[in-house]
Design a protein around this motif. Structure first.
Motif, PDB file in Angstrom:
ATOM      1  N   LEU A   1       0.830  -1.215   0.000  1.00 55.31           N
ATOM      2  CA  LEU A   1       0.000   0.000   0.000  1.00 55.31           C
ATOM      3  C   LEU A   1       0.861   1.261   0.000  1.00 55.31           C
ATOM      4  CD1 LEU A   1      -2.799  -1.141   2.463  1.00 55.31           C
ATOM      5  CD2 LEU A   1      -3.092  -0.561   0.039  1.00 55.31           C
ATOM      6  N   LEU A   2       1.983   1.232   0.692  1.00 54.73           N
ATOM      7  CA  LEU A   2       2.865   2.404   0.729  1.00 54.73           C
ATOM      8  C   LEU A   2       3.484   2.697  -0.635  1.00 54.73           C
ATOM      9  CD1 LEU A   2       4.653   1.912   4.168  1.00 54.73           C
ATOM     10  CD2 LEU A   2       3.155   3.812   3.516  1.00 54.73           C
ATOM     11  N   THR A   3       3.666   1.680  -1.445  1.00 51.28           N
ATOM     12  CA  THR A   3       4.280   1.877  -2.764  1.00 51.28           C
ATOM     13  C   THR A   3       3.255   2.259  -3.838  1.00 51.28           C
ATOM     14  OG1 THR A   3       4.142  -0.480  -3.263  1.00 51.28           O
ATOM     15  CG2 THR A   3       6.201   0.307  -2.273  1.00 51.28           C
ATOM     16  N   ASP A   4       1.983   2.261  -3.482  1.00 48.22           N
ATOM     17  CA  ASP A   4       0.928   2.644  -4.422  1.00 48.22           C
ATOM     18  C   ASP A   4       0.998   4.152  -4.680  1.00 48.22           C
ATOM     19  OD1 ASP A   4      -1.945   3.437  -5.226  1.00 48.22           O
ATOM     20  OD2 ASP A   4      -1.938   1.236  -5.362  1.00 48.22           O
ATOM     21  N   ASN A   5       0.576   4.575  -5.867  1.00 51.30           N
ATOM     22  CA  ASN A   5       0.598   5.994  -6.227  1.00 51.30           C
ATOM     23  C   ASN A   5      -0.531   6.789  -5.569  1.00 51.30           C
ATOM     24  OD1 ASN A   5       2.850   5.746  -7.831  1.00 51.30           O
ATOM     25  ND2 ASN A   5       1.660   5.220  -9.660  1.00 51.30           N
ATOM     26  N   ASN A   6      -1.609   6.111  -5.197  1.00 51.12           N
ATOM     27  CA  ASN A   6      -2.764   6.762  -4.592  1.00 51.12           C
ATOM     28  C   ASN A   6      -2.412   7.224  -3.174  1.00 51.12           C
ATOM     29  OD1 ASN A   6      -5.216   7.358  -3.317  1.00 51.12           O
ATOM     30  ND2 ASN A   6      -6.332   5.845  -4.566  1.00 51.12           N
ATOM     31  N   LEU A   7      -2.698   8.496  -2.882  1.00 48.75           N
ATOM     32  CA  LEU A   7      -2.378   9.060  -1.573  1.00 48.75           C
ATOM     33  C   LEU A   7      -3.158   8.368  -0.447  1.00 48.75           C
ATOM     34  CD1 LEU A   7      -0.657  11.176  -0.185  1.00 48.75           C
ATOM     35  CD2 LEU A   7      -2.522  12.806  -0.490  1.00 48.75           C
ATOM     36  N   ALA A   8      -4.431   8.030  -0.720  1.00 53.24           N
ATOM     37  CA  ALA A   8      -5.248   7.342   0.290  1.00 53.24           C
ATOM     38  C   ALA A   8      -4.652   5.964   0.597  1.00 53.24           C
ATOM     39  CB  ALA A   8      -6.684   7.210  -0.180  1.00 53.24           C
ATOM     40  N   ALA A   9      -4.176   5.262  -0.426  1.00 56.07           N
ATOM     41  CA  ALA A   9      -3.556   3.949  -0.219  1.00 56.07           C
ATOM     42  C   ALA A   9      -2.281   4.083   0.618  1.00 56.07           C
ATOM     43  CB  ALA A   9      -3.245   3.293  -1.562  1.00 56.07           C
ATOM     44  N   LYS A  10      -1.505   5.118   0.361  1.00 57.90           N
ATOM     45  CA  LYS A  10      -0.285   5.367   1.141  1.00 57.90           C
ATOM     46  C   LYS A  10      -0.633   5.610   2.615  1.00 57.90           C
ATOM     47  CE  LYS A  10       2.694   7.279  -2.442  1.00 57.90           C
ATOM     48  NZ  LYS A  10       3.719   6.280  -2.502  1.00 57.90           N
ATOM     49  N   ALA A  11      -1.695   6.383   2.858  1.00 61.54           N
ATOM     50  CA  ALA A  11      -2.108   6.671   4.243  1.00 61.54           C
ATOM     51  C   ALA A  11      -2.568   5.391   4.939  1.00 61.54           C
ATOM     52  CB  ALA A  11      -3.222   7.714   4.252  1.00 61.54           C
ATOM     53  N   ILE A  12      -3.342   4.575   4.229  1.00 58.57           N
ATOM     54  CA  ILE A  12      -3.790   3.304   4.813  1.00 58.57           C
ATOM     55  C   ILE A  12      -2.588   2.392   5.069  1.00 58.57           C
ATOM     56  CG2 ILE A  12      -5.113   1.199   4.343  1.00 58.57           C
ATOM     57  CD1 ILE A  12      -7.126   3.016   2.840  1.00 58.57           C
ATOM     58  N   GLY A  13      -1.646   2.380   4.136  1.00 56.64           N
ATOM     59  CA  GLY A  13      -0.435   1.573   4.312  1.00 56.64           C
ATOM     60  C   GLY A  13       0.376   2.000   5.525  1.00 56.64           C
ATOM     61  N   ALA A  14       0.476   3.311   5.721  1.00 54.73           N
ATOM     62  CA  ALA A  14       1.207   3.823   6.882  1.00 54.73           C
ATOM     63  C   ALA A  14       0.500   3.435   8.176  1.00 54.73           C
ATOM     64  CB  ALA A  14       1.358   5.338   6.791  1.00 54.73           C
TER      65      ALA A  14
END
Length: 160
Positions: free
Chosen positions: A38-51
Motif C-alpha cells: 500500500l505504501l508503494t501505491d501511487n494513490n495518496l489514500a492507499a499510502k495513508a492506509i499503508g502507513a
C-alpha cells in the motif's frame, strides 16, 4: 507412543502457545507485506492506509514479545518456588464440574493477601497472591499481581 503422549500432555500449553505464536507471526508478516504494498501505491489514500497498517505488525510484535517474556519469567519463578517448596498447594474444594468453590478460595485468599502485605518486596508473596486471585476468579488482579512479582523478581534474581 506412550512416551510421546506423556510428553504431549506435559507440554500441551507450550505446544498451543507455539502454534498460536506461529500463526500470529505469519499474520504480522503478511500485514507488514501488505502495508509495504500500500505504501508503494501511487494513490495518496492507499499510502495513508499503508502507513496506518504498518503500525499493526509493530504493536503486534511488541505485544507478542512482552507476553512471551511474561510467560517465561512466570515459569522460572514457579520452578524456583517449586524447588523451595513454596508453591501454593491446590487442595481447594471443587464443584462436581471442577470449579473451585468461591467461599473456600476467598478464605484462602485472605492468607496470601496478609502475606503480601507483610512482605511487599518479596516476589514470592506476590506470586502466591496471584495464584490466590486466580483461584478466586479475579484474573485481572491475578495478572497484575504476577506482573508485580515479575518486577520484584527481576530486581532480585537469585544466582542459578
Amino acid at each position: 507412543m506412550d512416551t510421546f503422549l506423556a510428553a504431549f500432555r506435559k507440554n500441551r500449553t507450550k505446544i498451543w502457545v507455539g502454534a498460536v505464536t506461529l500463526l500470529l507471526v505469519f499474520y504480522l508478516v503478511v500485514s507488514f507485506q501488505r502495508s509495504i504494498l500500500l505504501l508503494t501505491d501511487n494513490n495518496l489514500a492507499a499510502k495513508a492506509i499503508g502507513a496506518a497498517y504498518l503500525v499493526l505488525p509493530i504493536v503486534g510484535a511488541w505485544a507478542l514479545i512482552r507476553e512471551l517474556m511474561f510467560g517465561a519469567r512466570t515459569e522460572k519463578m514457579a520452578r524456583i518456588l517449586e524447588a523451595e517448596g513454596g508453591l501454593p498447594v491446590d487442595d481447594l474444594p471443587r464443584t462436581p464440574a471442577g470449579r473451585i468453590i468461591r467461599a473456600a478460595a476467598d478464605q484462602e485468599f485472605e492468607k496470601y493477601r496478609a502475606e503480601a502485605e507483610a512482605a511487599p518486596e518479596d516476589w514470592r508473596s506476590w506470586f502466591r497472591l496471584s495464584c490466590a486471585y486466580d483461584a478466586a476468579g479475579d484474573r485481572k488482579r491475578a495478572r497484575a499481581s504476577m506482573r508485580d512479582a515479575g518486577r520484584l523478581f527481576r530486581g532480585n534474581v537469585p544466582a542459578s
